[in-house]
Scaffold this motif. Structure first.
Motif, PDB file in Angstrom:
ATOM      1  N   SER A 306       0.936  -1.233   0.016  1.00  0.00           N
ATOM      2  CA  SER A 306      -0.065  -0.011   0.008  1.00  0.00           C
ATOM      3  C   SER A 306       0.951   1.163  -0.051  1.00  0.00           C
ATOM      4  O   SER A 306       1.955   1.380   0.455  1.00  0.00           O
ATOM      5  N   ALA A 307       0.260   2.263  -0.639  1.00  0.00           N
ATOM      6  CA  ALA A 307       0.966   3.640  -0.694  1.00  0.00           C
ATOM      7  C   ALA A 307       0.698   4.317   0.696  1.00  0.00           C
ATOM      8  O   ALA A 307       1.214   5.570   0.922  1.00  0.00           O
ATOM      9  N   THR A 308       0.140   3.802   1.622  1.00  0.00           N
ATOM     10  CA  THR A 308      -0.264   4.509   2.839  1.00  0.00           C
ATOM     11  C   THR A 308      -0.253   3.466   3.913  1.00  0.00           C
ATOM     12  O   THR A 308      -0.159   2.183   3.549  1.00  0.00           O
ATOM     13  N   SER A 319      -4.384   4.948  -5.492  1.00  0.00           N
ATOM     14  CA  SER A 319      -2.974   4.028  -6.139  1.00  0.00           C
ATOM     15  C   SER A 319      -3.360   2.973  -6.750  1.00  0.00           C
ATOM     16  O   SER A 319      -2.885   2.850  -7.902  1.00  0.00           O
ATOM     17  N   TRP A 325       1.510   5.892  -7.985  1.00  0.00           N
ATOM     18  CA  TRP A 325       1.863   6.088  -6.641  1.00  0.00           C
ATOM     19  C   TRP A 325       1.347   7.336  -5.664  1.00  0.00           C
ATOM     20  O   TRP A 325       1.991   8.254  -5.921  1.00  0.00           O
ATOM     21  N   ASP A 327       1.057   8.801  -2.547  1.00  0.00           N
ATOM     22  CA  ASP A 327       1.354   8.559  -1.109  1.00  0.00           C
ATOM     23  C   ASP A 327       1.151   9.694  -0.321  1.00  0.00           C
ATOM     24  O   ASP A 327       1.588   9.736   0.827  1.00  0.00           O
ATOM     25  N   HIS A 504      -5.032  -0.441   3.545  1.00  0.00           N
ATOM     26  CA  HIS A 504      -3.716  -0.409   4.187  1.00  0.00           C
ATOM     27  C   HIS A 504      -3.514  -1.169   5.481  1.00  0.00           C
ATOM     28  O   HIS A 504      -4.736  -1.905   5.785  1.00  0.00           O
ATOM     29  N   ARG A 517       3.953  -2.723   4.828  1.00  0.00           N
ATOM     30  CA  ARG A 517       2.770  -2.178   4.059  1.00  0.00           C
ATOM     31  C   ARG A 517       1.739  -2.971   3.379  1.00  0.00           C
ATOM     32  O   ARG A 517       0.869  -2.413   2.576  1.00  0.00           O
ATOM     33  N   LYS A 553       3.781  -3.566  -6.128  1.00  0.00           N
ATOM     34  CA  LYS A 553       3.214  -2.155  -5.304  1.00  0.00           C
ATOM     35  C   LYS A 553       2.028  -1.988  -5.962  1.00  0.00           C
ATOM     36  O   LYS A 553       1.582  -2.426  -6.887  1.00  0.00           O
ATOM     37  N   ASN A 555       0.238   0.436  -7.258  1.00  0.00           N
ATOM     38  CA  ASN A 555       0.277   1.137  -8.367  1.00  0.00           C
ATOM     39  C   ASN A 555       0.235   0.447  -9.622  1.00  0.00           C
ATOM     40  O   ASN A 555       0.165   0.711 -10.717  1.00  0.00           O
TER      41      ASN A 555
END
Length: 574
Positions: A306-308, A319, A325, A327, A504, A517, A553, A555
């Motif tokens: 996750s980006a968060t 994302s 991405w 974030d 997240h 993450r 990732k 994204n």
């Protein structure tokens, strides 16, 4: 005019009288006065040193952090000794305010690391403080939120004032004997340089400290990087591998399918692997996999990074669906204002699907609807719910899913298949009270949850207790997964394709200080051709991804999903 002068004179006389009384008290009680003076002076010194040495991590709050020699204190003392009285007082007061501001930033860093897994961003994160107040209001009540906000402002103002008075008092102490203060400053500088050169440490922490200077440099670097990132990301968002893809070349292999993208709040890797939460969650995933299999469905699961972390769910949503991405808040605003194709909008662009959003957590205007390409959005007030809130969550996931079935998925007059984005909120912190499953035919308008909500635990009993939070978090994930998979068993058809994932990981208090993450993601379908299209992804069979299943990732998901289901890339360079 005469009356005004008389009042002013009265105030001055009263002030002089109080000073005279204090002086006479000191002369009558010299020992007590001296003890008070030294106590206040010692507290001032301690306050200044604490501000200079305070770390910005809760885990670093150990005694050895506060037994170091701060180089900034030595430089500050040298500067104050070189100034005349008036500029010295001004510089001392400004230095105190600066230390107060640094203390506030350190505390913000601690809070952001605890809840979002990152430092406070001086450029982007002020708006999140308003979101934090809204979260407290939704979870603990409006009166509590207002009281907390007012109390916080007063505490910050008091901190600034006390810190300024403390630095002024320390500077006055030095000027009582400038020669001795000068010698002490030179001695301290010599000791600091010596400790720095030889690398002297106390329990693994350098004695010679430059913590404040380092913190200021890091914040300045963060500001520069943030401003630089805005321009670079704007250019990145204008480039899109599928931005110019014709409508008839987008997701052709899913034509005729009802496709549902569902985010489960805070559904992270910790829920599946942490020894406290994993037993219950893993059993739920196993039971749900078995039940879906009996109903003719099959699933494959993997991991996304996750980006968060801990919160800011919209960054995880964007994302995943934008292929970028996202974030931080600036990137989010840039994406929402762009023409970069979202995964959900790709379905709308084809003209072959009706597109719907089920957003029980949205309680105000939601302009993001246009970016995500949703023809219709049902927010918290449009789903017909008349039951109680469950802390922050406006309604139980089971009800939101049943409302989706009633309002959209179960409609018999539809001429097109449905693409839906659903946000499930029952697993949102503070994880108390938690709904329980009821009979699907008994849901009605949601009033059936009144007794369940009243019998549940209070948010105030869970929110600050790490052990209790872990237990209740695990239960909330079990509930959300059960509600979603039971809905799939009950209402899914041969043409239903469900993609569900976490946005997240839960906050540090639950997931741990060194948690990844990663979040689980699963695709469920009855048509074997749907899962055959992603065979090359090497995902795990079932709803529980293996520990060594592929990790991407977030994204990267959009492009891989579009490609897997037959979309042809046609880049655009906005």
């Amino acid at each position: 005019m005469a009356g005004s002068e008389s009042a002013s004179g009265g105030v001055k006389r009263g002030f002089k009288a109080r000073i005279a009384y204090w002086r006479s008290w000191r002369s009558r009680h010299p020992r007590v006065a001296q003890a008070v003076w030294w106590t206040v002076t010692a507290l001032s010194l301690a306050l200044v040193l604490t501000a200079l040495l305070m770390p910005n991590r809760i885990g670093a709050l150990h005694s050895n952090r506060f037994t170091r020699l701060p180089g900034e204190a030595i430089l500050g003392a040298a500067m104050l000794l070189a100034l005349r009285r008036r500029p010295r007082m001004v510089v001392a007061a400004l230095g105190g305010v600066l230390l107060g501001a640094l203390t506030v930033l350190n505390l913000l860093d601690m809070g952001f690391v605890e809840y979002l897994g990152r430092d406070f961003n001086l450029v982007l994160d002020w708006g999140l403080l308003d979101d934090a107040q809204s979260y407290v209001a939704d979870s603990m009540g409006g009166a509590t939120a207002v009281a907390a906000a007012v109390g916080l402002v007063l505490l910050i103002g008091l901190l600034f004032a006390v810190m300024a008075l403390a630095t002024i008092r320390v500077s006055n102490l030095m000027m009582r004997d400038p020669q001795r203060a000068t010698r002490a400053t030179l001695l301290a500088a010599t000791v600091w340089v010596t400790c720095s050169v030889v690398g002297l440490q106390n329990a693994g922490v350098p004695v010679a400290s430059y913590r404040t200077a380092d913190a200021l440099v890091n914040k300045a670097r963060q500001v520069r990087q943030t401003l630089k990132d805005e321009a670079a990301f704007g250019k990145e968002a204008r480039t899109d591998a599928f931005g110019a893809t014709p409508a008839d070349q987008l997701v052709p292999d899913l034509r005729g399918k009802d496709v549902i993208f569902t985010f489960i709040e805070s559904y992270g890797r910790s829920a599946i692997e942490d020894p406290v939460m994993a037993p219950g969650v893993d059993q739920t995933l196993a039971t749900s996999t078995e039940a879906l299999t009996k109903a003719g469905f099959h699933a494959k699961s993997g991991w996304l990074t996750s980006a968060t972390f801990g919160g800011s769910s919209w960054l995880g949503h964007s994302s995943t669906l934008s292929g970028l991405w996202v974030d931080n808040q600036q990137r989010y605003r840039t994406v929402m204002a762009s023409d970069h194709l979202s995964l959900t909008k790709a379905f709308q662009k084809t003209g072959a699907w009706d597109t719907v959003g089920i957003m029980p957590g949205v309680q105000k205007g939601w302009p993001e609807q246009e970016y995500y390409g949703l023809d219709t959005v049902y927010n918290a007030f449009k789903l017909g719910y008349q039951g109680p809130k469950f802390s922050w969550s406006t309604m139980p996931d089971q009800y939101a899913l049943e409302a989706f079935q009633r309002l959209e998925h179960g409609r018999t007059d539809r001429t097109k298949p449905l693409m839906s984005e659903i946000i499930l909120t029952s697993s949102h912190q503070p994880w108390a009270p938690i709904p329980k499953m009821v009979g699907w035919d008994d849901l009605g308008d949601g009033s059936i949850f009144d007794g369940i909500q009243k019998a549940g635990k209070k948010a105030s009993d869970v929110i600050a207790d790490s052990a209790e939070s872990k237990v209740e978090y695990g239960k909330s994930i079990e509930y959300s997964v059960t509600a979603l998979t039971q809905w799939m068993e009950r209402y899914g058809t041969d043409d239903t394709v469900l993609v569900f994932l976490g946005d997240h990981q839960p906050i540090t208090r639950v997931s741990g200080n060194n948690a990844s993450r990663d979040v689980p993601i699963s695709i469920v379908a009855k048509d074997p051709k749907v899962l055959d299209k992603i065979a090359s992804w090497n995902w795990t069979d079932g709803l529980k991804p293996a520990k060594n299943a592929p990790v991407w990732k977030m994204n990267l998901f959009r492009d891989r999903f579009l490609t897997a289901y037959g979309s042809t890339p046609h880049p655009s360079n906005g």
